[in-house]
Design a protein around this motif. Structure first.
Motif, PDB file in Angstrom:
ATOM      1  N   GLN A  50       0.861  -1.181   0.000  1.00 50.21           N
ATOM      2  CA  GLN A  50       0.000   0.000   0.000  1.00 50.21           C
ATOM      3  C   GLN A  50       0.900   1.234   0.000  1.00 50.21           C
ATOM      4  N   ASN A  51       0.409   2.315  -0.623  1.00 48.19           N
ATOM      5  CA  ASN A  51       1.199   3.546  -0.639  1.00 48.19           C
ATOM      6  C   ASN A  51       0.981   4.361   0.635  1.00 48.19           C
ATOM      7  N   LEU A  52      -0.074   4.056   1.332  1.00 51.84           N
ATOM      8  CA  LEU A  52      -0.446   4.825   2.533  1.00 51.84           C
ATOM      9  C   LEU A  52       0.438   4.426   3.717  1.00 51.84           C
ATOM     10  N   CYS A  53       1.113   5.389   4.293  1.00 46.34           N
ATOM     11  CA  CYS A  53       1.818   5.109   5.543  1.00 46.34           C
ATOM     12  C   CYS A  53       0.799   5.202   6.675  1.00 46.34           C
ATOM     13  N   PRO A  54       0.660   4.134   7.460  1.00 41.70           N
ATOM     14  CA  PRO A  54      -0.380   4.116   8.495  1.00 41.70           C
ATOM     15  C   PRO A  54      -0.045   4.997   9.699  1.00 41.70           C
ATOM     16  N   HIS A  55       1.172   5.512   9.742  1.00 46.99           N
ATOM     17  CA  HIS A  55       1.558   6.309  10.908  1.00 46.99           C
ATOM     18  C   HIS A  55       0.745   7.603  10.975  1.00 46.99           C
ATOM     19  N   LYS A  56       0.794   8.398   9.902  1.00 49.15           N
ATOM     20  CA  LYS A  56       0.033   9.665   9.866  1.00 49.15           C
ATOM     21  C   LYS A  56      -0.844   9.746   8.635  1.00 49.15           C
ATOM     22  N   GLN A  57      -1.180   8.566   8.080  1.00 54.12           N
ATOM     23  CA  GLN A  57      -2.100   8.487   6.936  1.00 54.12           C
ATOM     24  C   GLN A  57      -1.617   9.344   5.761  1.00 54.12           C
ATOM     25  N   GLN A  58      -0.352   9.183   5.432  1.00 50.72           N
ATOM     26  CA  GLN A  58       0.222   9.925   4.307  1.00 50.72           C
ATOM     27  C   GLN A  58       0.486   8.971   3.141  1.00 50.72           C
ATOM     28  N   GLN A  89       8.354  -7.754   2.609  1.00 51.07           N
ATOM     29  CA  GLN A  89       7.856  -9.124   2.438  1.00 51.07           C
ATOM     30  C   GLN A  89       6.577  -9.370   3.224  1.00 51.07           C
ATOM     31  N   THR A  90       6.527  -8.880   4.463  1.00 50.52           N
ATOM     32  CA  THR A  90       5.383  -9.198   5.328  1.00 50.52           C
ATOM     33  C   THR A  90       4.491  -7.983   5.600  1.00 50.52           C
ATOM     34  N   GLY A  91       5.008  -6.779   5.412  1.00 47.01           N
ATOM     35  CA  GLY A  91       4.252  -5.566   5.745  1.00 47.01           C
ATOM     36  C   GLY A  91       4.363  -5.165   7.202  1.00 47.01           C
ATOM     37  N   LYS A  92       5.009  -5.988   8.004  1.00 47.87           N
ATOM     38  CA  LYS A  92       5.141  -5.653   9.429  1.00 47.87           C
ATOM     39  C   LYS A  92       6.055  -4.448   9.592  1.00 47.87           C
ATOM     40  N   CYS A  93       5.687  -3.602  10.535  1.00 47.16           N
ATOM     41  CA  CYS A  93       6.542  -2.456  10.829  1.00 47.16           C
ATOM     42  C   CYS A  93       7.697  -2.949  11.696  1.00 47.16           C
ATOM     43  N   LEU A  94       8.911  -2.592  11.307  1.00 46.24           N
ATOM     44  CA  LEU A  94      10.103  -3.057  12.024  1.00 46.24           C
ATOM     45  C   LEU A  94      10.489  -2.085  13.134  1.00 46.24           C
ATOM     46  N   SER A  95       9.784  -0.946  13.204  1.00 56.93           N
ATOM     47  CA  SER A  95      10.147   0.065  14.196  1.00 56.93           C
ATOM     48  C   SER A  95       8.993   0.427  15.129  1.00 56.93           C
ATOM     49  N   ASN A  96       7.810  -0.136  14.885  1.00 53.14           N
ATOM     50  CA  ASN A  96       6.645   0.177  15.717  1.00 53.14           C
ATOM     51  C   ASN A  96       5.646  -0.977  15.593  1.00 53.14           C
TER      52      ASN A  96
END
Ligand code: FES
Length: 118
Positions: A50-58, A89-96
């Motif tokens: 997805q192009n949307l960053c889920p952090h601040k919906q950008q 590969q998984t979409g998991k956030c590695l920092s949050n």
């Protein structure tokens, strides 16, 4: 991704492979969904998220820096805004732990890039 999953996908041609910069990404639209497509040329791999960053919906992930993380060299993209990093590969956030993105099957054939939204 295993071969059975790959063959069951409904593929949509999204662009020419040459439209995506080497070792970078670009945004394509499929049925109103913005998809970030990455040409990880250093590893000879392609990824779609997805192009949307889920952090601040950008809508920015296609402009993120790609690289490899950890001992297993997990391919990742870092959001250009606040640098949260996601596995390609998984979409998991590695920092949050609270963040995650969708990843999509992708393939390149005869110079065309195909993505499946299923
Ligand atoms: S908007 Fe992506 S990390 Fe903040």
């Amino acid at each position: 991704m295993n071969q059975d999953v790959m063959t069951a996908c409904e593929w949509v041609m999204v662009c020419d492979a040459t439209d995506i910069p080497e070792n970078g990404g670009a945004c394509v639209k499929v049925e109103d969904v913005q998809i970030a497509v990455f040409n990880f040329a250093r590893r000879n791999e392609w990824y779609a998220t997805q192009n949307l960053c889920p952090h601040k919906q950008q809508m920015v992930l296609s402009r993120g820096m790609i690289g490899s993380a950890g001992d297993n060299c997990e391919p990742k993209v870092a959001c250009p805004f606040h640098k949260n990093t996601f596995s390609l590969q998984t979409g998991k956030c590695l920092s949050n732990d609270e963040l995650e993105i969708k990843v999509y099957p992708i393939k390149v054939e005869n110079g065309k890039v195909y993505v499946s939204l299923e």
